[in-house]
Design a protein around this motif. Structure first.
Motif, mmCIF file in Angstrom:
data_model
loop_
_atom_site.group_PDB
_atom_site.id
_atom_site.type_symbol
_atom_site.label_atom_id
_atom_site.label_comp_id
_atom_site.label_asym_id
_atom_site.label_seq_id
_atom_site.Cartn_x
_atom_site.Cartn_y
_atom_site.Cartn_z
ATOM 1 N N ILE A 80 1.014 -1.268 -0.055
ATOM 2 C CA ILE A 80 -0.317 -0.134 -0.091
ATOM 3 C C ILE A 80 1.004 1.091 -0.210
ATOM 4 O O ILE A 80 1.909 1.763 0.717
ATOM 5 C CB ILE A 80 -1.098 -0.276 1.261
ATOM 6 N N ARG A 81 0.793 2.231 -0.643
ATOM 7 C CA ARG A 81 1.055 3.129 -1.253
ATOM 8 C C ARG A 81 0.454 4.239 -0.879
ATOM 9 O O ARG A 81 -0.985 4.090 -1.526
ATOM 10 C CB ARG A 81 1.751 3.878 -1.742
ATOM 11 N N GLU A 82 0.504 5.218 0.193
ATOM 12 C CA GLU A 82 -0.162 6.598 0.013
ATOM 13 C C GLU A 82 0.118 7.165 -0.882
ATOM 14 O O GLU A 82 1.435 8.014 -1.143
ATOM 15 C CB GLU A 82 -0.311 6.908 1.529
ATOM 16 N N ASN A 83 -1.145 8.750 -0.664
ATOM 17 C CA ASN A 83 -0.857 9.727 -1.848
ATOM 18 C C ASN A 83 -0.344 11.273 -0.738
ATOM 19 O O ASN A 83 -0.548 11.043 0.329
ATOM 20 C CB ASN A 83 -2.480 10.985 -2.110
ATOM 21 N N ALA A 84 0.801 11.654 -1.217
ATOM 22 C CA ALA A 84 0.895 13.014 -0.880
ATOM 23 C C ALA A 84 0.402 13.717 -0.137
ATOM 24 O O ALA A 84 -0.675 13.898 -1.070
ATOM 25 C CB ALA A 84 1.840 13.487 -1.465
ATOM 26 N N PRO A 85 -0.043 14.079 0.853
ATOM 27 C CA PRO A 85 -0.711 15.305 1.716
ATOM 28 C C PRO A 85 -1.119 16.172 0.232
ATOM 29 O O PRO A 85 -0.047 16.738 0.380
ATOM 30 C CB PRO A 85 -0.659 15.399 3.088
ATOM 31 N N GLY A 86 -2.002 16.800 0.873
ATOM 32 C CA GLY A 86 -2.581 17.774 -0.028
ATOM 33 C C GLY A 86 -2.522 17.926 -1.671
ATOM 34 O O GLY A 86 -2.901 18.886 -2.190
ATOM 35 N N THR A 87 -2.512 16.915 -2.457
ATOM 36 C CA THR A 87 -2.419 16.474 -3.689
ATOM 37 C C THR A 87 -3.867 16.844 -4.227
ATOM 38 O O THR A 87 -5.459 16.580 -3.466
ATOM 39 C CB THR A 87 -2.289 15.203 -4.566
ATOM 40 N N ARG A 88 -3.966 17.937 -5.157
ATOM 41 C CA ARG A 88 -5.362 17.799 -6.085
ATOM 42 C C ARG A 88 -6.644 16.994 -7.487
ATOM 43 O O ARG A 88 -4.488 16.756 -7.944
ATOM 44 C CB ARG A 88 -5.594 19.339 -5.387
ATOM 45 N N SER A 89 -7.315 17.002 -7.336
ATOM 46 C CA SER A 89 -7.030 16.978 -8.901
ATOM 47 C C SER A 89 -9.107 17.315 -8.908
ATOM 48 O O SER A 89 -9.848 17.212 -7.424
ATOM 49 C CB SER A 89 -7.434 14.923 -8.686
ATOM 50 N N ILE A 90 -9.508 17.148 -10.479
ATOM 51 C CA ILE A 90 -10.696 17.926 -10.378
ATOM 52 C C ILE A 90 -11.944 16.230 -9.818
ATOM 53 O O ILE A 90 -12.434 16.153 -9.917
ATOM 54 C CB ILE A 90 -11.183 18.067 -12.152
ATOM 55 N N CYS A 91 -11.514 14.740 -9.831
ATOM 56 C CA CYS A 91 -11.585 13.709 -9.654
ATOM 57 C C CYS A 91 -12.359 14.259 -8.360
ATOM 58 O O CYS A 91 -11.726 12.700 -7.385
ATOM 59 C CB CYS A 91 -11.208 12.865 -10.013
ATOM 60 N N ASP A 92 -13.537 14.671 -7.655
ATOM 61 C CA ASP A 92 -13.673 14.411 -6.635
ATOM 62 C C ASP A 92 -14.451 13.173 -5.668
ATOM 63 O O ASP A 92 -14.078 12.748 -4.817
ATOM 64 C CB ASP A 92 -14.961 15.809 -6.317
ATOM 65 N N ALA A 93 -14.689 12.499 -6.552
ATOM 66 C CA ALA A 93 -15.348 12.037 -6.399
ATOM 67 C C ALA A 93 -14.822 10.166 -6.338
ATOM 68 O O ALA A 93 -14.713 8.963 -5.594
ATOM 69 C CB ALA A 93 -16.570 10.676 -7.346
ATOM 70 N N ILE A 94 -13.636 10.112 -6.461
ATOM 71 C CA ILE A 94 -12.396 9.313 -6.379
ATOM 72 C C ILE A 94 -11.151 9.943 -5.791
ATOM 73 O O ILE A 94 -10.025 8.758 -5.464
ATOM 74 C CB ILE A 94 -11.907 8.342 -7.722
ATOM 75 N N LEU A 95 -11.106 10.444 -4.872
ATOM 76 C CA LEU A 95 -9.791 11.107 -3.984
ATOM 77 C C LEU A 95 -9.675 10.025 -2.320
ATOM 78 O O LEU A 95 -10.369 10.755 -1.777
ATOM 79 C CB LEU A 95 -9.841 12.917 -3.697
ATOM 80 N N THR A 96 -9.101 9.450 -2.473
ATOM 81 C CA THR A 96 -8.986 8.769 -1.336
ATOM 82 C C THR A 96 -7.513 8.493 -0.995
ATOM 83 O O THR A 96 -7.205 8.712 -2.064
ATOM 84 C CB THR A 96 -9.665 7.151 -0.840
ATOM 85 N N PRO A 97 -6.708 8.781 1.048
ATOM 86 C CA PRO A 97 -5.848 8.642 0.382
ATOM 87 C C PRO A 97 -5.043 7.807 0.189
ATOM 88 O O PRO A 97 -3.748 7.452 -0.506
ATOM 89 C CB PRO A 97 -5.897 8.684 2.067
ATOM 90 N N ALA A 98 -5.994 6.005 0.355
ATOM 91 C CA ALA A 98 -4.704 4.718 0.502
ATOM 92 C C ALA A 98 -5.503 3.714 0.000
ATOM 93 O O ALA A 98 -6.675 4.662 0.487
ATOM 94 C CB ALA A 98 -4.085 4.964 1.080
ATOM 95 N N PRO A 99 -5.397 2.881 -0.961
ATOM 96 C CA PRO A 99 -6.394 1.255 -0.512
ATOM 97 C C PRO A 99 -6.968 0.945 0.770
ATOM 98 O O PRO A 99 -5.836 1.724 1.404
ATOM 99 C CB PRO A 99 -5.320 0.829 -1.385
ATOM 100 N N GLY A 100 -8.320 0.734 0.840
ATOM 101 C CA GLY A 100 -8.436 0.088 2.169
ATOM 102 C C GLY A 100 -7.783 -1.171 2.192
ATOM 103 O O GLY A 100 -6.783 -1.707 1.525
ATOM 104 N N ASP A 101 -8.364 -1.766 3.007
ATOM 105 C CA ASP A 101 -7.447 -3.185 3.984
ATOM 106 C C ASP A 101 -8.368 -4.026 2.904
ATOM 107 O O ASP A 101 -7.290 -5.076 2.479
ATOM 108 C CB ASP A 101 -7.488 -2.668 5.620
ATOM 109 N N LEU A 102 -9.612 -3.799 2.787
ATOM 110 C CA LEU A 102 -10.096 -5.487 2.589
ATOM 111 C C LEU A 102 -10.023 -5.095 0.378
ATOM 112 O O LEU A 102 -9.685 -6.043 0.249
ATOM 113 C CB LEU A 102 -11.501 -5.470 2.552
ATOM 114 N N THR A 103 -9.798 -3.993 0.390
ATOM 115 C CA THR A 103 -10.093 -3.645 -1.127
ATOM 116 C C THR A 103 -8.047 -3.607 -1.308
ATOM 117 O O THR A 103 -7.955 -4.709 -2.665
ATOM 118 C CB THR A 103 -10.523 -2.241 -1.400
ATOM 119 N N TRP A 104 -7.846 -3.663 -0.765
ATOM 120 C CA TRP A 104 -6.038 -4.035 -0.865
ATOM 121 C C TRP A 104 -5.770 -4.979 -0.938
ATOM 122 O O TRP A 104 -5.056 -5.677 -1.844
ATOM 123 C CB TRP A 104 -5.134 -3.726 0.183
#
Lengths: 326, 326
Positions: free
Chosen positions: A225-249
């Motif tokens: 699991i890799r996280e996104n750098a804090p504060g990274t932005r994108s217009i894709c509001d619907a899919i901005l999560t910090p990292a994969p989830g435990d189950l989903t990963w």
């Protein structure tokens, strides 16, 4: 259901959801095939009830609640599509719902939640924790918290889109080689991969993300699991999560082939091309997979039959007008 | 086929077109039902190949051409959707095509025709006659003129949408009581009424038009062809014809129940509601039936199951942005 859902759980969810959600159409388009250099098949979850796939998981989760829990209602936190999915599912089952939403959520999503009669608690992204607010409200109401992705019934419910997609491609006698699907928390893509595998165990499924927010791509490449750098932005509001989830990963590391990504400019161009050629309204996150199919298609998928999941269409009119009207 | 097509001709066309055109999806939406005060079922011809139903009639017409006529190609005149339908059908059959288009046609429609490799002859609406230009070009090339509506094969081809709609509602076990469909020349609505009647002889079919351009409504009310006053305008570029055609009127006077109409403001609002609730891009003419269902629903249709034909989605991005972004 054990903690990790399996393909049978997804098939069960698909059966359970029959009549509660739409069987969304699959479309295709010559001009987009030409641009991509592949044969694309679009699974149109933007045409789903509430304008995104999220009603699938929410409905499947609410269907699990025992009778005495139903009256006490549900709580969820979400910037928008999960919020609308939970609000509508709760309304369908006559259950009270409280949705914790950021004060900067797209107005069209706040309105959708409101319109379904849910209570809304707005919070400030910079100074408040939505998790804490939701936990506190859940305790106070003795309600049930409906997580947005890291839950076996949510994953299985979203995966019903993969079962449908598999049935539709089998009925059309046009098997897919690859599927590209957006990945935020990863509930949709992992459930969909489980579901589609029942029709083709060799299907290759790729994540689609914004370029600067490519936690799944980097996680799959590195094996952890890799996280996104804090504060990274994108217009894709619907899919901005910090990292994969435990189950989903745990599911995704086994089920997914790798990751693709598109810049915000690519994603806006994909929205324009969907407007022009498909006559479909896509929100930025809902166009991520199309952007990847057109502008970052994996080498292995060139010239092949590629499923592209158009996951949502809840975009504010002013933002859409700005993107389309250029 | 005799001059006036019958239901069997439409059924034949539907079979003939299988594989050449899309079976477009039927959608519905709770919020729009509530606004209309009826249960609406949307037949999504904006999702058809070329973004409108016109490919149906054009393909059916071209399939009638003897081998020696095919090489000489086809000529058509149209402000846009018929142009694109003919251009794509001709490309599919490797036939040359010349399309006579007004110089003020929406750019997206000119581009669509161009993209399909057809030759374009622009003319000035105020000083030139498209009929004369098309007749002259047809003679010079020894080509075949493909009329936009007043032709039995065109009517039967467009009517294949009605056969599909009938099949889809039968398969879903949800019969319609009424259908509202735009009427320009009347090829779509009369063919569709013929086709749907095979599934339900009692179906009541209503025309949808712009308020100031309601030749069908007035013709049906008076029992004889009425023309629009010269110079009347509307944003519905796709459905502005001076009066019902000879064949379409002969059919329509028997098959159609009456007329509804919407102002340009109603039609823009219908486009916004389709954006918001259906995630579908509609052009003005393609939203006329939705506007009528929402704002001018016949009394007899209140509370009933009403089919609404969303006939096209070819709208210039700048115009769409202006309408949506308010």
């Amino acid at each position: 259901m054990s903690d990790l859902p399996n393909s049978q759980d997804v098939l069960d969810a698909a059966r359970r959801l029959h009549g509660h959600v739409l069987r969304t159409p699959v479309l295709r388009n010559d001009a987009l095939d030409e641009l991509a250099g592949a044969k694309l098949w679009f699974k149109c979850e933007n045409l789903q009830i509430t304008g995104s796939f999220k009603i699938r998981g929410a409905t499947n989760r609410l269907l699990q609640l025992p009778a005495d829990a139903r009256g006490k209602g549900v709580v969820a936190f979400s910037s928008g599509n999960h919020a609308q999915g939970v609000a509508r599912a709760a309304r369908n089952f006559q259950m009270p719902a409280l949705i914790v939403m950021p004060s900067d959520a797209p107005a069209i999503k706040v309105e959708g939640v409101c319109g379904d009669g849910a209570e809304i608690r707005l919070y400030d992204r910079t100074s408040e924790s939505r998790e804490e607010i939701a936990a506190e409200e859940t305790r106070k109401r003795d309600a049930t918290l409906v997580p947005s992705f890291d839950d076996p019934y949510i994953i299985a419910g979203q995966g019903s889109a993969g079962v449908e997609f598999g049935q539709q491609m089998r009925d059309a006698n046009t098997p897919l080689d690859h599927i590209i699907c957006c990945a935020g928390g990863g509930g949709l893509i992992t459930g969909l991969a489980l579901g589609y595998r029942e029709f083709d165990p060799d299907i290759k499924v790729w994540t689609a993300e914004p370029e600067e927010h490519d936690d799944w791509r980097r996680s799959l490449a590195s094996g952890e699991i890799r996280e996104n750098a804090p504060g990274t932005r994108s217009i894709c509001d619907a899919i901005l999560t910090p990292a994969p989830g435990d189950l989903t990963w745990a599911l995704g590391r086994e089920l997914l082939e790798g990751g693709c990504a598109g810049s915000d400019a690519d994603i806006e161009e994909a929205m324009r091309l969907a407007f022009r050629h498909l006559k479909l309204v896509l929100e930025p996150g809902g166009a991520a997979a199309l952007a990847c199919a057109l502008f970052d298609l994996p080498e292995a998928a060139k010239g092949k039959a590629v499923g592209v999941v158009l996951s949502g269409g809840n975009v504010d009119p002013a933002q859409y007008a700005r993107i389309i009207g250029v």
